[in-house]
Design an enzyme around this catalytic site. Structure first.
Site, short mmCIF file in Angstrom:
data_model
loop_
_atom_site.label_atom_id
_atom_site.label_comp_id
_atom_site.label_asym_id
_atom_site.label_seq_id
_atom_site.Cartn_x
_atom_site.Cartn_y
_atom_site.Cartn_z
N SER A 70 0.82 -1.20 0.00
CA SER A 70 0.00 0.00 0.00
C SER A 70 0.85 1.25 0.00
O SER A 70 0.32 2.35 -0.16
CB SER A 70 -0.97 0.01 1.18
OG SER A 70 -0.37 -0.52 2.33
N HIS A 107 -2.71 -3.37 -6.28
CA HIS A 107 -3.11 -2.93 -4.94
C HIS A 107 -4.62 -3.10 -4.76
O HIS A 107 -5.41 -2.34 -5.33
CB HIS A 107 -2.69 -1.46 -4.76
CG HIS A 107 -3.01 -0.88 -3.42
ND1 HIS A 107 -3.26 0.45 -3.22
CD2 HIS A 107 -3.12 -1.47 -2.20
CE1 HIS A 107 -3.52 0.66 -1.94
NE2 HIS A 107 -3.44 -0.48 -1.31
N ASN A 163 -4.66 6.57 -1.68
CA ASN A 163 -4.17 6.96 -0.35
C ASN A 163 -3.51 8.33 -0.37
O ASN A 163 -3.51 9.05 0.64
CB ASN A 163 -3.22 5.91 0.22
CG ASN A 163 -3.99 4.70 0.73
OD1 ASN A 163 -5.17 4.80 1.04
ND2 ASN A 163 -3.33 3.56 0.78
#
Ligand code: NAI
Length: 283
Positions: free
Chosen positions: A120, A141, A191
């Site tokens: 990640s 991912h 993210n």
């Protein structure tokens, strides 16, 4: 009846059978792909099997999990996957451990095989550098829980070829996911945008705002399905802190400065839902 596979990859090796690896094996097996799922001990593999059974019961209570499990070879021996043309690594988020796995897979798998990582936050380029096939190393991912979340981010490292990127994009779609391609910088796409936003919400609490008010504000004012502080509690306060720290270090930029309140909460053991207390109380 389990559907037959007609995918780009019929046999996939998944290394690491924790939360993510078991979820990835589950999704692959459900779409008819044969999986070799490798972890370090039979206890780890037993836990992975239980996770798959539990999730299957939640998603498809009316059908038998056995047809999914039949597609998975649970093994402690990575050599049982040496015929696979795709390996997906989902071991701990530590570069030295990942590089050791990539080196081993590079020596074991056929030269045309693709080696993917579910990392990640770590660099795909750094993983590719320990192999003799850097153009065939890529990020794949998945998001947690894998059988529920629809997105896969394909992470294109500096060395990753167009062909590898396209194959993994196609395969991601074949197993029923939506796919985006992201560049290999800390946080990739999702993210990178989400984690600073969650960090900022923690600053709002530190400044004295009420968590429930912040969550209501974002849900009603920005149409988010869940408030940021509820989301942090379910992801884990420690997981958020780790990820914002890796953005901060990766870009060396103060705009990613971790909220001090997150540090204090982790020190106090307030990790969110899993510890019974985070921004909200779950006891
Ligand atoms: P986890 O701690 O649940 O599972 C890791 C597993 O890898 C353990 O079962 C461990 O025994 C096994 N393992 C360690 N070294 C091994 C080796 N050499 N060979 C075989 N197995 C080995 O971790 P989790 O949460 O599943 O994360 C795995 C990866 O996925 C990490 O890179 C993480 O950053 C990434 N990730 C995690 C997400 C999450 O929400 N937990 C979301 C997206 C990515």
């Amino acid at each position: 009846m389990q559907q037959q596979s007609s995918k780009l990859f019929e046999d996939v090796l998944v290394v690491g059978g924790g939360l993510m690896g078991a979820g990835i094996a589950h999704v692959l097996a459900e779409s008819g792909v044969h999986v070799t799922l490798v972890d370090q001990s039979t206890q780890d593999l037993e836990r992975a099997r239980r996770q798959i059974e539990k999730m299957h019961g939640r998603k498809h209570p009316e059908t038998d999990v056995q047809s999914v499990l039949n597609n998975i070879n649970f093994s402690t021996n990575v050599e049982e996957g040496k015929h696979c043309l795709l390996a997906i690594e989902a071991v701990l988020e530590k570069m030295t451990i990942k590089q050791a796995v990539f080196k081993q897979l590079d020596e074991l798998l056929p030269p045309q095989a693709i080696l993917a990582s579910n990392t990640s936050s770590l660099s795909i380029a750094a993983m590719s550098s320990v192999t003799a096939r850097p153009a065939q190393v890529v990020g794949m991912h998945f998001f947690s829980p894998v059988p529920i979340m629809r997105l896969v981010e394909v992470v294109r490292g500096i060395n990753t070829s167009d062909e590898t990127t396209e194959k993994i994009r196609t395969f991601g779609e074949q197993i029923g996911k939506e796919v985006i391609v992201a560049k290999d910088y800390p946080g990739f796409t999702v993210n990178r945008a989400l984690v600073p936003f969650l960090n900022e919400a923690a600053y709002l609490v530190m400044e004295g705002n009420d968590p429930a008010e912040i969550d209501r504000g974002l849900m009603l004012g920005a149409n988010h399905p869940i408030g940021p502080l509820k989301l942090i509690d379910s992801l884990g306060v420690d997981v958020l802190l780790f990820t914002i720290e890796s953005l901060y270090e990766g870009f060396n930029d103060s705009k990613y400065r971790p909220c001090p309140l997150l540090k204090r909460m982790v020190e106090a053991g307030h990790l969110g839902k899993k510890s019974g207390k985070g921004f909200y109380d779950y006891s």
